[in-house]
Every structure is written in structure tokens, then in C-alpha cells.
Scaffold this motif. Structure first.
Motif, PDB file in Angstrom:
ATOM      1  N   THR A   4       2.344   0.776  26.891  1.00 34.90           N
ATOM      2  CA  THR A   4       2.145  -0.325  27.244  1.00 34.90           C
ATOM      3  C   THR A   4       1.037  -1.328  26.633  1.00 34.90           C
ATOM      4  N   ASN A   5       0.810  -2.468  26.939  1.00 42.87           N
ATOM      5  CA  ASN A   5      -0.254  -3.415  26.408  1.00 42.87           C
ATOM      6  C   ASN A   5      -1.262  -3.378  27.293  1.00 42.87           C
ATOM      7  N   GLN A   6      -1.434  -2.354  28.099  1.00 42.57           N
ATOM      8  CA  GLN A   6      -2.814  -2.345  29.149  1.00 42.57           C
ATOM      9  C   GLN A   6      -3.793  -2.009  28.250  1.00 42.57           C
ATOM     10  N   PRO A   7      -5.101  -2.786  28.354  1.00 42.85           N
ATOM     11  CA  PRO A   7      -6.040  -2.686  27.576  1.00 42.85           C
ATOM     12  C   PRO A   7      -6.979  -1.365  28.184  1.00 42.85           C
TER      13      PRO A   7
END
Lengths: 114, 118
Positions: free
Chosen positions: A99-102
């Protein structure tokens, strides 16, 4: 919103002692990363865990070990402490799986070796 | 291995003006993420802005925007209408896109210390 909790905030130890740093990730985050930031330096990756298993390892000394527990909190154990271990230790958590979750960082533990 | 380079150890800007912080990186991957983190004297690591490499449009977050040049491997941060609270160390960071769980570590640059003058 809940954040990453690290304890203690500050820790003072003497050479050759041991230290344990704790990290409590954001609820439902399955991945924890540990970073070491020396004075005036950029953070350096130490080790990471995904679903309680070690998943990646960076420049972590053999004197250090870490684990992630069933409740997803993580502990970084440091033995035979040296002056050069004085640093800010960050824990970060995230949702993994491409995912692009930081990564969300805790406030860090300042470790000082006397 | 990926590397991130910030060539400006220190920068200064007048309050209300605009400043641009530079970042270049080296990678053989085609898909990845780039981030700017801010670290004020309180030492927290605060995410400022992020960019997915597969997106051509530059990311914007209020007064913060990036100029992402994929071919040049350049990722600069522009801060508009600078405020005293923007004073901090700014780190550029790289992260792989296709890592398996837990392998998506951040690779940081050495940082740029930004001073905002009143």
C-alpha cells in the motif's frame, strides 16, 4: 488519533550495561521499523517486523536484538552498550502489503551512554 | 542499493518568501515512493509530503509542493509563504513500492537544515 508510542523518552546508561526500548504501534498496523539517528545524522534503518516475524535487517549490531510480540508491540534490546550507541532511536509503524500508507513515527527514545 | 542525496546542508529563507530544497536519488527500480519528512527541534519525524513515482502529477499539500523529475531522479520540495514554524531539518526519503511485508524501509538523505528569518 492514536500515534506510535515509544518508551522511555529518555534513557541514560553506562558502558557495558543493557537497555530495552519499547514501541507500541498504531492499532491495526502490522509492521514495525526501528531506526537509529546519531547526532547530526540521518536515520539509519536497523530492523523491521511484519506480523511478528523479522522481515528485514539493516545495519544492526550483533549486540542488539529485537522482537515483535503477539500484541504487535516491539522491543529493541541492546547489550554491552558502547559510547557510539548514544543516539535517538525511532520506531515507526505502517500497514504493509504494497500500500502507499506512509510510516508513522514515534517521538523517539533518546539514549545517552556515559 | 538505493541512495538519496541532499546537496544543501543548510538553507535560509525570509518569512513569507519561497524556498526550494533539493533532493536527488539513485535507483534501478521503476516504481517507488518518495517522501519529505520534517524534524523540528522537538525531534519528531513529521511527514510533509509524498509522491508515487508512477504518478506524473506533482504532489501538493497546502504551502508545500514538489517538483518530481523521474528521468533526472530529482525530487525537490518547495515551501511557499514560509513561516517561522517551518524551521526544521528536512529529510528526503525513498521507499520501494513492491517490497514484501516489512521490507519497505525508508532510505534517508543527510538532511537540509532550514532557517526561517523574521
Amino acid at each position: 488519533a492514536a500515534g506510535v508510542i515509544q518508551s522511555p523518552r529518555h534513557l541514560i546508561k553506562e558502558k557495558r550495561e543493557t537497555a530495552t526500548l519499547k514501541c507500541y504501534p498504531i492499532p491495526r498496523h502490522d509492521t514495525v521499523y526501528w531506526y537509529q539517528q546519531g547526532p547530526g545524522q540521518d536515520p539509519q534503518f536497523l530492523i523491521s517486523f511484519y506480523e511478528k516475524m523479522q522481515s528485514d535487517k539493516g545495519s544492526i549490531p550483533d549486540r542488539f536484538s529485537a522482537q515483535q510480540f503477539s500484541d504487535y508491540h516491539s522491543e529493541l534490546n541492546m547489550s554491552s552498550l558502547e559510547l557510539g550507541d548514544s543516539a535517538l532511536y525511532f520506531c515507526a509503524s505502517s500497514l504493509s502489503g504494497g500500500t502507499n500508507q506512509p510510516q508513522h513515527f514515534g517521538d523517539g527514545t533518546r539514549l545517552s551512554i556515559l | 542499493a538505493q541512495t538519496v542525496t541532499q546537496s544543501q546542508p543548510e538553507m535560509s529563507v525570509q518569512e513569507a518568501e519561497t524556498v526550494t530544497l533539493s533532493c536527488t536519488y539513485d535507483t534501478s527500480e521503476s516504481d517507488y515512493y518518495l517522501f519529505w519528512y520534517k524534524q523540528p527541534p522537538s525531534r519528531q519525524m513529521i511527514l510533509v509530503i509524498r509522491q508515487e513515482a508512477y504518478k506524473q502529477q506533482n504532489a501538493t499539500e497546502n504551502r508545500f509542493s514538489v517538483n518530481f523529475q523521474k528521468a533526472a531522479k530529482s525530487f525537490s520540495l518547495k515551501i511557499s509563504d514560509s513561516q517561522l514554524g517551518d524551521a526544521a531539518m528536512y529529510f528526503c526519503a525513498y521507499r520501494s513500492l513492491h517490497g514484501v511485508g516489512g521490507s519497505e524501509k525508508l532510505v534517508f538523505g543527510k538532511g537540509t537544515k532550514l532557517t526561517v528569518n523574521p
